[in-house]
Design a protein around this motif. Structure first.
Motif, PDB file in Angstrom:
ATOM      1  N   SER A 260       5.404  11.838   6.187  1.00  0.00           N
ATOM      2  CA  SER A 260       4.787  12.665   5.148  1.00  0.00           C
ATOM      3  C   SER A 260       4.275  11.809   3.989  1.00  0.00           C
ATOM      4  O   SER A 260       3.353  12.204   3.291  1.00  0.00           O
ATOM      5  N   SER A 261       4.880  10.641   3.790  1.00  0.00           N
ATOM      6  CA  SER A 261       4.432   9.692   2.767  1.00  0.00           C
ATOM      7  C   SER A 261       5.220   8.402   2.936  1.00  0.00           C
ATOM      8  O   SER A 261       6.140   8.328   3.738  1.00  0.00           O
ATOM      9  N   GLY A 262       4.851   7.402   2.149  1.00  0.00           N
ATOM     10  CA  GLY A 262       5.602   6.155   2.223  1.00  0.00           C
ATOM     11  C   GLY A 262       4.932   5.020   1.485  1.00  0.00           C
ATOM     12  O   GLY A 262       3.921   5.198   0.794  1.00  0.00           O
ATOM     13  N   THR A 263       5.512   3.861   1.652  1.00  0.00           N
ATOM     14  CA  THR A 263       5.021   2.623   1.060  1.00  0.00           C
ATOM     15  C   THR A 263       5.210   1.517   2.088  1.00  0.00           C
ATOM     16  O   THR A 263       6.171   1.553   2.864  1.00  0.00           O
TER      17      THR A 263
ATOM     18  N   SER B 188       0.825  -1.201   0.000  1.00  0.00           N
ATOM     19  CA  SER B 188       0.000   0.000   0.000  1.00  0.00           C
ATOM     20  C   SER B 188       0.863   1.256   0.000  1.00  0.00           C
ATOM     21  O   SER B 188       1.974   1.253   0.527  1.00  0.00           O
ATOM     22  N   LEU B 189       0.309   2.318  -0.568  1.00  0.00           N
ATOM     23  CA  LEU B 189       0.916   3.636  -0.468  1.00  0.00           C
ATOM     24  C   LEU B 189       0.428   4.285   0.813  1.00  0.00           C
ATOM     25  O   LEU B 189      -0.701   4.044   1.249  1.00  0.00           O
TER      26      LEU B 189
ATOM     27  N   ILE C 227       7.378  -4.162   6.321  1.00  0.00           N
ATOM     28  CA  ILE C 227       8.433  -3.188   6.022  1.00  0.00           C
ATOM     29  C   ILE C 227       7.758  -1.906   5.562  1.00  0.00           C
ATOM     30  O   ILE C 227       6.925  -1.921   4.644  1.00  0.00           O
ATOM     31  N   ILE C 228       8.103  -0.805   6.219  1.00  0.00           N
ATOM     32  CA  ILE C 228       7.571   0.501   5.856  1.00  0.00           C
ATOM     33  C   ILE C 228       8.733   1.367   5.388  1.00  0.00           C
ATOM     34  O   ILE C 228       9.712   1.557   6.106  1.00  0.00           O
ATOM     35  N   LEU C 229       8.628   1.872   4.150  1.00  0.00           N
ATOM     36  CA  LEU C 229       9.578   2.835   3.609  1.00  0.00           C
ATOM     37  C   LEU C 229       8.920   4.190   3.775  1.00  0.00           C
ATOM     38  O   LEU C 229       7.886   4.456   3.175  1.00  0.00           O
ATOM     39  N   ALA C 230       9.482   5.038   4.635  1.00  0.00           N
ATOM     40  CA  ALA C 230       8.823   6.291   5.003  1.00  0.00           C
ATOM     41  C   ALA C 230       9.686   7.507   4.744  1.00  0.00           C
ATOM     42  O   ALA C 230      10.905   7.451   4.815  1.00  0.00           O
TER      43      ALA C 230
END
Length: 94
Positions: free
Chosen positions: A78-81, A40-41, A90-93
């Protein structure tokens, strides 16, 4: 589930968690252990983390996390995937 939060600077969080709520593009949603695979975005908002023994916050980024009265952690993004697969989130933020 195992949670890892990664930013462009570093891996800022790496620990077991029992529940993680995130600001998805269609609204906030929550994942528990053994959640179905999902990608998810993420939009601007808070990642909310619950766990019994959360101690693996990168020492250089501890000031980015807030802890409420119940011991839950939160992190403003502010955003991520995100990707949830095989009980690893795993969260890329940003």
């Amino acid at each position: 589930m195992f949670l890892e939060i990664v930013t462009p600077e570093a891996v800022i969080f790496s620990s077991e968690a029992t529940s993680v709520a995130v600001p998805g593009i269609n609204g906030e949603f929550q994942m528990l252990s053994n959640h179905a695979p999902v990608v998810s975005l993420l939009i601007s908002g808070k990642i909310k983390i619950e766990g019994t023994d959360i101690t693996s916050i990168n020492e250089n980024f501890q000031d980015k996390f807030a802890k409420d009265a119940d011991g839950r952690l939160s992190l403003e993004i502010s955003s991520g995937t995100l990707e949830m697969n095989d009980n690893k989130l795993i969260i890329l933020a940003d």
